[in-house]
Write a protein that holds these residues in place. Structure first.
Motif, PDB file in Angstrom:
ATOM      1  N   SER A   1      16.938 -40.670 -32.950  1.00  0.00           N
ATOM      2  CA  SER A   1      18.130 -40.633 -33.807  1.00  0.00           C
ATOM      3  C   SER A   1      17.997 -41.692 -34.885  1.00  0.00           C
ATOM      4  CB  SER A   1      19.395 -40.900 -32.990  1.00  0.00           C
ATOM      5  OG  SER A   1      19.611 -39.882 -32.056  1.00  0.00           O
ATOM      6  N   ASP A   2      18.511 -41.362 -36.067  1.00  0.00           N
ATOM      7  CA  ASP A   2      18.507 -42.365 -37.123  1.00  0.00           C
ATOM      8  C   ASP A   2      19.760 -43.232 -37.019  1.00  0.00           C
ATOM      9  OD1 ASP A   2      20.594 -40.867 -38.168  1.00  0.00           O
ATOM     10  OD2 ASP A   2      19.395 -39.940 -39.735  1.00  0.00           O
ATOM     11  N   ILE A   3      19.986 -44.076 -38.005  1.00  0.00           N
ATOM     12  CA  ILE A   3      21.095 -45.029 -37.942  1.00  0.00           C
ATOM     13  C   ILE A   3      22.455 -44.326 -37.932  1.00  0.00           C
ATOM     14  CG2 ILE A   3      21.318 -45.387 -40.430  1.00  0.00           C
ATOM     15  CD1 ILE A   3      21.618 -48.434 -39.718  1.00  0.00           C
TER      16      ILE A   3
ATOM     17  N   TYR B   1      19.820 -33.248 -21.254  1.00  0.00           N
ATOM     18  CA  TYR B   1      18.795 -33.691 -22.204  1.00  0.00           C
ATOM     19  C   TYR B   1      18.292 -32.561 -23.094  1.00  0.00           C
ATOM     20  CZ  TYR B   1      18.257 -37.899 -19.293  1.00  0.00           C
ATOM     21  OH  TYR B   1      18.452 -39.063 -18.605  1.00  0.00           O
ATOM     22  N   ARG B   2      18.862 -31.366 -22.952  1.00  0.00           N
ATOM     23  CA  ARG B   2      18.492 -30.186 -23.731  1.00  0.00           C
ATOM     24  C   ARG B   2      17.144 -29.599 -23.319  1.00  0.00           C
ATOM     25  NH1 ARG B   2      20.451 -31.791 -29.849  1.00  0.00           N
ATOM     26  NH2 ARG B   2      22.512 -32.507 -29.246  1.00  0.00           N
ATOM     27  N   ALA B   3      16.766 -29.802 -22.082  1.00  0.00           N
ATOM     28  CA  ALA B   3      15.602 -29.107 -21.544  1.00  0.00           C
ATOM     29  C   ALA B   3      16.084 -27.778 -20.969  1.00  0.00           C
ATOM     30  CB  ALA B   3      14.940 -29.938 -20.452  1.00  0.00           C
ATOM     31  N   THR B   4      15.196 -26.816 -20.874  1.00  0.00           N
ATOM     32  CA  THR B   4      15.521 -25.523 -20.288  1.00  0.00           C
ATOM     33  C   THR B   4      14.959 -25.487 -18.869  1.00  0.00           C
ATOM     34  OG1 THR B   4      15.374 -24.492 -22.464  1.00  0.00           O
ATOM     35  CG2 THR B   4      15.326 -23.025 -20.555  1.00  0.00           C
ATOM     36  N   VAL B   5      15.810 -25.158 -17.910  1.00  0.00           N
ATOM     37  CA  VAL B   5      15.403 -25.178 -16.503  1.00  0.00           C
ATOM     38  C   VAL B   5      15.304 -23.748 -15.980  1.00  0.00           C
ATOM     39  CG1 VAL B   5      15.979 -25.989 -14.186  1.00  0.00           C
ATOM     40  CG2 VAL B   5      16.537 -27.400 -16.178  1.00  0.00           C
ATOM     41  N   HIS B   6      14.219 -23.469 -15.274  1.00  0.00           N
ATOM     42  CA  HIS B   6      13.998 -22.180 -14.619  1.00  0.00           C
ATOM     43  C   HIS B   6      13.777 -22.466 -13.137  1.00  0.00           C
ATOM     44  CE1 HIS B   6      12.986 -20.529 -18.678  1.00  0.00           C
ATOM     45  NE2 HIS B   6      12.435 -21.720 -18.830  1.00  0.00           N
ATOM     46  N   ARG B   7      14.553 -21.833 -12.287  1.00  0.00           N
ATOM     47  CA  ARG B   7      14.346 -21.980 -10.841  1.00  0.00           C
ATOM     48  C   ARG B   7      13.822 -20.654 -10.320  1.00  0.00           C
ATOM     49  NH1 ARG B   7      19.543 -25.528  -8.820  1.00  0.00           N
ATOM     50  NH2 ARG B   7      18.269 -25.804  -6.973  1.00  0.00           N
TER      51      ARG B   7
ATOM     52  N   ARG C   1      20.382 -36.575 -34.553  1.00  0.00           N
ATOM     53  CA  ARG C   1      19.290 -36.344 -33.600  1.00  0.00           C
ATOM     54  C   ARG C   1      18.203 -35.484 -34.241  1.00  0.00           C
ATOM     55  NH1 ARG C   1      18.900 -35.809 -27.655  1.00  0.00           N
ATOM     56  NH2 ARG C   1      17.443 -34.132 -27.176  1.00  0.00           N
ATOM     57  N   VAL C   2      16.959 -35.942 -34.094  1.00  0.00           N
ATOM     58  CA  VAL C   2      15.801 -35.195 -34.580  1.00  0.00           C
ATOM     59  C   VAL C   2      14.871 -34.994 -33.396  1.00  0.00           C
ATOM     60  CG1 VAL C   2      13.859 -35.175 -36.183  1.00  0.00           C
ATOM     61  CG2 VAL C   2      16.013 -36.266 -36.851  1.00  0.00           C
ATOM     62  N   GLU C   3      14.494 -33.743 -33.142  1.00  0.00           N
ATOM     63  CA  GLU C   3      13.653 -33.438 -31.990  1.00  0.00           C
ATOM     64  C   GLU C   3      12.222 -33.160 -32.415  1.00  0.00           C
ATOM     65  OE1 GLU C   3      15.670 -30.308 -29.943  1.00  0.00           O
ATOM     66  OE2 GLU C   3      17.240 -31.638 -29.206  1.00  0.00           O
ATOM     67  N   GLY C   4      11.287 -33.500 -31.541  1.00  0.00           N
ATOM     68  CA  GLY C   4       9.880 -33.191 -31.784  1.00  0.00           C
ATOM     69  C   GLY C   4       9.120 -34.231 -32.570  1.00  0.00           C
TER      70      GLY C   4
END
Length: 201
Positions: free
Chosen positions: A179-181, A49-55, A185-188
């Motif tokens: 997302s448009d037609i 999903y394009r999240a950044t994960v820190h463990r 993809r547009v984020e935020g």
């Protein structure tokens, strides 16, 4: 006879006699507790999903928050553990009357979570003291969400068993995106463009 009566009469004739309801409803979905939580699957879903994960370990949460938001202004809910915040961060404590403009002007927000779902890569917030009002997680550009590994459950039924449906639930699967037609993809658009998930072992 009206047109309505005519149509309803034809429907009744086509359907025939009503059948009795089954004595027991069969449920084809997996019940809560059927599968163990897979932390690696959760991380894969978040990354997809394009999240950044820190463990990290519990003692390193402040260091990770500093790497992401150090020296910037952040909103934090009133019940957030203060030892999660580094020294050089400008904290705006949200006490339910922080104006919307100030929340929107902040660089980021740091919250905890109520529960997370490995299968869908979803984080659930319930407006608890360490998560705050929904608005503080929607307006800033960066959301850092800290959760313990034992808060990750396998499936949505598992998560539903851990939350109170009367609370204001927010289900987050990655950064805000649309997302448009043409599928650009547009984020935020409806929330933070950047989601950082800190998983505490």
């Amino acid at each position: 006879m009206s047109s309505r009566d005519l149509i309803l009469g034809r429907l009744r004739a086509a359907l025939g006699e009503p059948r009795p309801a089954p004595a027991e409803v069969t449920r084809g979905y997996r019940p809560a507790g059927a599968v163990a939580a897979d932390l690696d699957l959760f991380v894969d879903r978040l990354t997809d999903y394009r999240a950044t994960v820190h463990r990290c370990a519990a003692a390193d949460v402040a260091r990770v928050v500093d790497e992401v938001l150090g020296g910037r202004q952040v909103v934090v809910p009133g019940g957030l553990p203060r030892h999660w915040l580094p020294e050089g961060i400008d904290v705006l404590a949200d006490d339910d009357d922080l104006p919307t403009e100030r929340v929107a002007a902040a660089d980021g927000v740091v919250t905890a979570a109520a529960v997370a779902v490995a299968e869908t890569g979803t984080i659930v917030l319930d407006g608890g003291p360490d998560q705050g009002r929904r608005i503080i997680t929607l307006l800033p550009d960066v959301h850092v969400c800290v959760l313990r590994a034992d808060q990750v459950v396998a499936t949505v039924p598992d998560a539903l068993g851990r939350v109170d449906p009367r609370r204001p639930l927010t289900w987050i699967s990655g950064p805000s995106a649309t997302s448009d037609i043409e599928l650009n993809r547009v984020e935020g658009v409806h929330g933070p463009r950047n989601l950082h998930v800190v998983i505490v072992s």
